[in-house]
Design a protein around this motif. Sequence first.
Motif, PDB file in Angstrom:
ATOM      1  N   ILE A 262       0.760  -1.187   0.042  1.00  0.00           N
ATOM      2  CA  ILE A 262       0.085  -0.092  -0.071  1.00  0.00           C
ATOM      3  C   ILE A 262       0.801   1.133  -0.102  1.00  0.00           C
ATOM      4  CG2 ILE A 262      -1.503   1.197   1.471  1.00  0.00           C
ATOM      5  CD1 ILE A 262      -2.817  -1.465   2.241  1.00  0.00           C
ATOM      6  N   VAL A 263       2.007   1.408   1.158  1.00  0.00           N
ATOM      7  CA  VAL A 263       2.686   2.388   1.031  1.00  0.00           C
ATOM      8  C   VAL A 263       3.297   2.689  -0.365  1.00  0.00           C
ATOM      9  CG1 VAL A 263       4.607   3.285   2.134  1.00  0.00           C
ATOM     10  CG2 VAL A 263       2.919   2.401   3.391  1.00  0.00           C
ATOM     11  N   LEU A 264       3.943   1.662  -1.019  1.00  0.00           N
ATOM     12  CA  LEU A 264       4.770   1.947  -2.121  1.00  0.00           C
ATOM     13  C   LEU A 264       4.063   2.240  -3.272  1.00  0.00           C
ATOM     14  CD1 LEU A 264       7.183  -1.236  -1.707  1.00  0.00           C
ATOM     15  CD2 LEU A 264       7.923   1.142  -1.519  1.00  0.00           C
ATOM     16  N   THR A 265       2.883   1.636  -3.092  1.00  0.00           N
ATOM     17  CA  THR A 265       1.824   2.003  -4.643  1.00  0.00           C
ATOM     18  C   THR A 265       1.475   3.649  -4.401  1.00  0.00           C
ATOM     19  OG1 THR A 265       1.194  -0.311  -4.575  1.00  0.00           O
ATOM     20  CG2 THR A 265      -0.232   1.534  -5.765  1.00  0.00           C
ATOM     21  N   VAL A 266       0.990   3.986  -3.381  1.00  0.00           N
ATOM     22  CA  VAL A 266       0.829   5.516  -2.832  1.00  0.00           C
ATOM     23  C   VAL A 266       1.720   6.322  -3.145  1.00  0.00           C
ATOM     24  CG1 VAL A 266       0.056   6.907  -1.287  1.00  0.00           C
ATOM     25  CG2 VAL A 266      -1.086   4.516  -1.442  1.00  0.00           C
ATOM     26  N   VAL A 267       2.948   6.186  -2.431  1.00  0.00           N
ATOM     27  CA  VAL A 267       4.223   6.952  -2.934  1.00  0.00           C
ATOM     28  C   VAL A 267       4.401   7.048  -4.372  1.00  0.00           C
ATOM     29  CG1 VAL A 267       6.671   7.248  -2.381  1.00  0.00           C
ATOM     30  CG2 VAL A 267       5.105   6.625  -0.554  1.00  0.00           C
ATOM     31  N   ALA A 268       4.479   5.892  -5.043  1.00  0.00           N
ATOM     32  CA  ALA A 268       4.967   5.862  -6.562  1.00  0.00           C
ATOM     33  C   ALA A 268       3.875   6.767  -7.342  1.00  0.00           C
ATOM     34  CB  ALA A 268       4.823   4.458  -7.053  1.00  0.00           C
ATOM     35  N   PHE A 269       2.550   6.669  -7.036  1.00  0.00           N
ATOM     36  CA  PHE A 269       1.514   7.396  -7.913  1.00  0.00           C
ATOM     37  C   PHE A 269       1.535   8.593  -7.478  1.00  0.00           C
ATOM     38  CE2 PHE A 269      -0.499   3.259  -8.855  1.00  0.00           C
ATOM     39  CZ  PHE A 269      -0.931   3.747 -10.037  1.00  0.00           C
ATOM     40  N   ASN A 270       1.886   9.162  -6.245  1.00  0.00           N
ATOM     41  CA  ASN A 270       1.927  10.526  -6.021  1.00  0.00           C
ATOM     42  C   ASN A 270       2.979  11.243  -6.534  1.00  0.00           C
ATOM     43  OD1 ASN A 270      -0.418  10.377  -4.337  1.00  0.00           O
ATOM     44  ND2 ASN A 270       0.547  10.590  -2.457  1.00  0.00           N
ATOM     45  N   VAL A 271       4.257  10.409  -6.281  1.00  0.00           N
ATOM     46  CA  VAL A 271       5.602  11.122  -7.102  1.00  0.00           C
ATOM     47  C   VAL A 271       5.291  11.191  -8.403  1.00  0.00           C
ATOM     48  CG1 VAL A 271       8.019  10.604  -7.667  1.00  0.00           C
ATOM     49  CG2 VAL A 271       7.074  10.106  -5.339  1.00  0.00           C
ATOM     50  N   VAL A 272       4.642  10.260  -9.329  1.00  0.00           N
ATOM     51  CA  VAL A 272       4.536  10.315 -10.685  1.00  0.00           C
ATOM     52  C   VAL A 272       3.564  11.648 -10.793  1.00  0.00           C
ATOM     53  CG1 VAL A 272       3.488   9.168 -12.614  1.00  0.00           C
ATOM     54  CG2 VAL A 272       5.148   8.037 -11.258  1.00  0.00           C
ATOM     55  N   GLY A 273       2.461  11.671 -10.167  1.00  0.00           N
ATOM     56  CA  GLY A 273       1.352  12.604 -10.280  1.00  0.00           C
ATOM     57  C   GLY A 273       1.964  14.075 -10.218  1.00  0.00           C
ATOM     58  N   GLU A 274       2.848  14.292  -8.917  1.00  0.00           N
ATOM     59  CA  GLU A 274       3.636  15.569  -8.945  1.00  0.00           C
ATOM     60  C   GLU A 274       4.278  15.995  -9.874  1.00  0.00           C
ATOM     61  OE1 GLU A 274       5.188  15.836  -4.727  1.00  0.00           O
ATOM     62  OE2 GLU A 274       3.109  15.501  -3.958  1.00  0.00           O
ATOM     63  N   GLN A 275       5.344  14.832 -10.311  1.00  0.00           N
ATOM     64  CA  GLN A 275       6.240  15.239 -11.400  1.00  0.00           C
ATOM     65  C   GLN A 275       5.542  15.723 -12.675  1.00  0.00           C
ATOM     66  OE1 GLN A 275       9.346  15.340 -10.809  1.00  0.00           O
ATOM     67  NE2 GLN A 275       9.914  15.930 -12.942  1.00  0.00           N
ATOM     68  N   TRP A 276       4.538  15.063 -13.151  1.00  0.00           N
ATOM     69  CA  TRP A 276       3.681  15.482 -14.241  1.00  0.00           C
ATOM     70  C   TRP A 276       3.203  16.846 -14.048  1.00  0.00           C
ATOM     71  CZ3 TRP A 276       0.186  10.497 -15.188  1.00  0.00           C
ATOM     72  CH2 TRP A 276       0.956   9.706 -15.779  1.00  0.00           C
ATOM     73  N   ALA A 277       2.717  17.022 -12.747  1.00  0.00           N
ATOM     74  CA  ALA A 277       1.958  18.474 -12.513  1.00  0.00           C
ATOM     75  C   ALA A 277       3.348  19.559 -12.723  1.00  0.00           C
ATOM     76  CB  ALA A 277       1.481  18.708 -10.983  1.00  0.00           C
ATOM     77  N   ASP A 278       4.410  19.234 -12.179  1.00  0.00           N
ATOM     78  CA  ASP A 278       5.782  20.160 -12.235  1.00  0.00           C
ATOM     79  C   ASP A 278       6.041  20.286 -13.561  1.00  0.00           C
ATOM     80  OD1 ASP A 278       5.799  20.390  -9.688  1.00  0.00           O
ATOM     81  OD2 ASP A 278       7.344  18.933  -9.236  1.00  0.00           O
ATOM     82  N   ARG A 279       5.996  19.247 -14.352  1.00  0.00           N
ATOM     83  CA  ARG A 279       6.302  19.500 -15.776  1.00  0.00           C
ATOM     84  C   ARG A 279       5.397  20.166 -16.687  1.00  0.00           C
ATOM     85  NH1 ARG A 279       9.050  13.549 -18.137  1.00  0.00           N
ATOM     86  NH2 ARG A 279      10.727  13.556 -16.533  1.00  0.00           N
ATOM     87  N   ILE A 280       4.165  20.062 -16.268  1.00  0.00           N
ATOM     88  CA  ILE A 280       2.944  20.975 -16.940  1.00  0.00           C
ATOM     89  C   ILE A 280       3.138  22.452 -16.695  1.00  0.00           C
ATOM     90  CG2 ILE A 280       0.705  21.434 -17.026  1.00  0.00           C
ATOM     91  CD1 ILE A 280       0.359  18.427 -16.444  1.00  0.00           C
ATOM     92  N   ALA A 281       3.581  22.592 -15.252  1.00  0.00           N
ATOM     93  CA  ALA A 281       3.694  24.012 -14.944  1.00  0.00           C
ATOM     94  C   ALA A 281       5.038  24.911 -15.479  1.00  0.00           C
ATOM     95  CB  ALA A 281       3.893  23.937 -13.260  1.00  0.00           C
ATOM     96  N   ARG A 282       6.103  23.953 -15.749  1.00  0.00           N
ATOM     97  CA  ARG A 282       7.028  24.354 -16.534  1.00  0.00           C
ATOM     98  C   ARG A 282       6.801  24.576 -17.834  1.00  0.00           C
ATOM     99  NH1 ARG A 282      12.153  20.523 -16.787  1.00  0.00           N
ATOM    100  NH2 ARG A 282      10.615  19.145 -17.636  1.00  0.00           N
ATOM    101  N   ARG A 283       5.806  23.980 -18.513  1.00  0.00           N
ATOM    102  CA  ARG A 283       5.751  24.055 -19.797  1.00  0.00           C
ATOM    103  C   ARG A 283       4.864  25.483 -20.042  1.00  0.00           C
ATOM    104  NH1 ARG A 283       0.960  20.608 -22.002  1.00  0.00           N
ATOM    105  NH2 ARG A 283      -0.087  22.068 -20.616  1.00  0.00           N
ATOM    106  N   ASP A 284       4.040  25.523 -19.067  1.00  0.00           N
ATOM    107  CA  ASP A 284       3.038  26.858 -19.194  1.00  0.00           C
ATOM    108  C   ASP A 284       3.636  27.916 -18.880  1.00  0.00           C
ATOM    109  OD1 ASP A 284       1.035  25.039 -19.653  1.00  0.00           O
ATOM    110  OD2 ASP A 284       0.209  25.054 -17.760  1.00  0.00           O
ATOM    111  N   ASP A 285       4.887  27.961 -18.072  1.00  0.00           N
ATOM    112  CA  ASP A 285       5.568  29.130 -17.801  1.00  0.00           C
ATOM    113  C   ASP A 285       6.616  29.743 -19.089  1.00  0.00           C
ATOM    114  OD1 ASP A 285       4.601  29.410 -15.487  1.00  0.00           O
ATOM    115  OD2 ASP A 285       6.298  28.339 -14.341  1.00  0.00           O
ATOM    116  N   ARG A 286       6.698  28.593 -20.035  1.00  0.00           N
ATOM    117  CA  ARG A 286       7.628  28.987 -21.191  1.00  0.00           C
ATOM    118  C   ARG A 286       6.733  30.216 -22.112  1.00  0.00           C
ATOM    119  NH1 ARG A 286       9.614  22.975 -22.955  1.00  0.00           N
ATOM    120  NH2 ARG A 286      11.190  22.686 -21.166  1.00  0.00           N
TER     121      ARG A 286
END
Length: 286
Positions: A262-286
Amino acid sequence: MTTAALVRRPGLGRVRTARAPLYLLCLGLVGLIVLAALLAPWLAPHDPNAVELGDALAGPSGGHPLGLDSSGRDTLSRLLLGSRTSLLGPLGVVLFSTVTGVAVGTAAAWRGGWLDSLLSRGTEIVFAFPGLLLALLIVSVYGQGLVAPVIALGIAYLPYVSRLTRSLVLAERERPYVAAYRVQGHSGPQICLRHVLPNIAPVVLAQSTINFGYALIDLAGLSFLGLGVPALTPDWGQMVFDGESAIQQGYPLSAFLPCAAIVLTVVAFNVVGEQWADRIARRDDR
């Protein structure tokens, strides 16, 4: 559970490089977990409900690599088959909350006026009601199963997606391409479906990925309380509940393994989701 991950933070560029290996590791872990869930019936070495009472709480062996639980059932088989139920529930929550939340948020932002006020007040009321408590109430009425908790948590998660969608659509409405399509005679639904929603889809997907992890925790908690799936159904939360007695007898493995999953799955999905969000924010700032 917030949308804070979708806001770019100062100094994020310096952190992004350090997080890249962690992101790749978590992305691979997500793929491995999903693949294991899909292939679980073929990977499981035993029937997850086959009982060997004489060998209950036996440690790892050649025939049972992760040992047996307190009922004499193969832990590895239950862990693999349990991944299907444990992932299917959160997937249902995310699909329900995302589809409904996007529809509500888009309608509120695009139409505005009294409809915006009505839908926004409605989502605020749902937002103020604890999702887990709503799930407990519905399960107490309709009994054990996966459908009732999924619907209850889907309703509880709806405001998060609706609020995010509303803010994104409000921003998109002011962009020049929307005015250009209006001049060309395109209707509001056409503009939303063909242009606005595809533009905001990556942000909504990132938030939904984060919501998946929270939904997994909530559903595992319900199963641990005996209010989720039926007792014989392999499920990580149910396995933790079953392993509680084993911990008291000095055999923590059958409870520790589903907790770790449970812990590994939750952490993995959260890290992937946050990384996607960060990349989207970086793209929008260009």
